[in-house]
Scaffold this motif. Structure first.
Motif, short mmCIF file in Angstrom:
data_model
loop_
_atom_site.label_atom_id
_atom_site.label_comp_id
_atom_site.label_asym_id
_atom_site.label_seq_id
_atom_site.Cartn_x
_atom_site.Cartn_y
_atom_site.Cartn_z
N GLY A 1 0.78 -1.22 0.00
CA GLY A 1 0.00 0.00 0.00
C GLY A 1 0.81 1.27 0.00
N TRP A 2 2.15 1.14 0.14
CA TRP A 2 3.00 2.33 0.20
C TRP A 2 3.93 2.36 -1.01
N THR A 3 4.17 3.55 -1.52
CA THR A 3 4.97 3.74 -2.71
C THR A 3 6.46 3.55 -2.43
N GLN A 4 7.12 2.80 -3.31
CA GLN A 4 8.57 2.68 -3.25
C GLN A 4 9.19 3.58 -4.32
N ALA A 5 10.44 4.00 -4.08
CA ALA A 5 11.07 4.96 -4.98
C ALA A 5 12.55 4.66 -5.16
N ASN A 6 13.04 4.98 -6.35
CA ASN A 6 14.46 5.01 -6.63
C ASN A 6 15.04 6.31 -6.08
N LEU A 7 16.31 6.27 -5.75
CA LEU A 7 17.01 7.45 -5.25
C LEU A 7 18.17 7.81 -6.17
N LEU A 8 18.29 9.08 -6.48
CA LEU A 8 19.53 9.61 -7.04
C LEU A 8 19.78 10.96 -6.39
N ALA A 9 20.96 11.12 -5.82
CA ALA A 9 21.36 12.38 -5.19
C ALA A 9 22.62 12.87 -5.89
N VAL A 10 22.61 14.15 -6.27
CA VAL A 10 23.73 14.75 -6.99
C VAL A 10 24.02 16.12 -6.40
N PRO A 11 25.24 16.63 -6.58
CA PRO A 11 25.52 18.00 -6.14
C PRO A 11 24.62 19.01 -6.85
N ARG A 12 24.41 20.13 -6.18
CA ARG A 12 23.48 21.14 -6.67
C ARG A 12 23.79 21.58 -8.10
N ASP A 13 25.07 21.64 -8.47
CA ASP A 13 25.41 22.14 -9.80
C ASP A 13 25.03 21.16 -10.90
N LEU A 14 24.65 19.93 -10.55
CA LEU A 14 24.18 18.95 -11.53
C LEU A 14 22.67 18.76 -11.46
#
Length: 263
Positions: A33-46
């Motif tokens: 019942g709960w949504t799963q998600a992929n993660l991508l974290a990048v520096p602000r300039d990207l």
């Protein structure tokens, strides 16, 4: 009390607490019942380049949330993005340099995190409709493959489409299309049915990410756009730093699956 042997019955908070404590496991079938998600974290300039990449490639990169620079949580993910997934991948200049249980020591103050829709979210609906989900049956990770289909580039980012695969009898493909097309925010309908070679996939038993699954006589492979696509873009484009989830080891959000259903 929640049954500890039924991960499908856990709340997002309970699941995230287990991952924070060190449990490392693919999350397919967790927190029904709960949504799963992929993660991508990048520096602000990207971050703008990636947001544009996602806008141009909404099938594999449906954005569910974007954090402020340096934030480690959001209204849609109230846990800690650095610790509350089962496993992470760290890339430097496109090279995978670590697969770790947390990224506290690698998260910079300028990191912008993107949560991208995940096809695990519609698997309960597939099962309810009688469509088999083989990796759940086998207790393994979903198989994922790089294709020879190029995504639309954006700024400094380019890369191939990645797909996930679920085999099923040909008679159930129409049902799978009907069910998943109602979830466009988590990849929606399949992008391809049938011959893997049409996507440039040479061997279903050798996925680029995840685990192979059994394809039984009379079954056909069905392919969905996959949220590991951003990591494939990182590998090709080689930014100085990027952090993602380990494929199949997702962020379990505070978003109900029902929010994504369209009529």
């Amino acid at each position: 009390m929640t049954d500890p042997d039924r991960p499908d019955r856990l709340s997002p908070d309970e699941a995230r607490a287990r991952f924070r404590a060190g449990l490392r496991v693919p999350t397919s079938g967790w927190c029904a019942g709960w949504t799963q998600a992929n993660l991508l974290a990048v520096p602000r300039d990207l971050a703008y380049d990636f947001l544009l990449f996602a806008q141009r490639n909404p099938g594999p990169c449906p954005v569910l949330d974007v954090t402020e620079p340096g934030a480690v949580s959001s209204p849609r993910f109230s846990g800690d993005l650095r610790t509350d997934l089962p496993a992470y991948r760290v890339y430097e200049h496109g090279e995978l340099v670590a697969e770790v249980d947390d990224v506290v020591g690698r998260w910079r103050d300028d990191m912008v995190a993107f949560l991208i829709g995940c096809s695990f979210t519609f698997e309960d609906a597939l099962v309810a409709a009688g469509v088999p989900v083989r990796h759940i049956e086998q207790g393994s990770n979903v198989p994922m493959y790089r294709t020879d289909v190029a995504c639309r580039p954006a700024g400094s980012l380019s890369g191939p489409l990645v797909v996930s695969m679920r085999p099923m009898p040909a008679s159930q493909v129409a049902t799978a299309v009907r069910v998943t097309s109602r979830y466009p925010a988590v990849h929606g309908a399949p992008v391809h049915v049938g011959s893997p070679s049409d996507l440039g996939i040479n061997d279903l038993d050798d996925p680029d990410f995840g685990d192979p699954v059994e394809v039984r006589p009379g079954e056909v492979p069905v392919f969905w756009a996959c949220g590991v696509t951003p990591q494939a873009a990182v590998m090709q484009s080689r930014p100085a730093l990027a952090i993602g989830h380990a494929p199949g080891h997702m962020a379990i959000t505070d978003i109900r699956e029902s929010e994504h259903i369209v009529p």
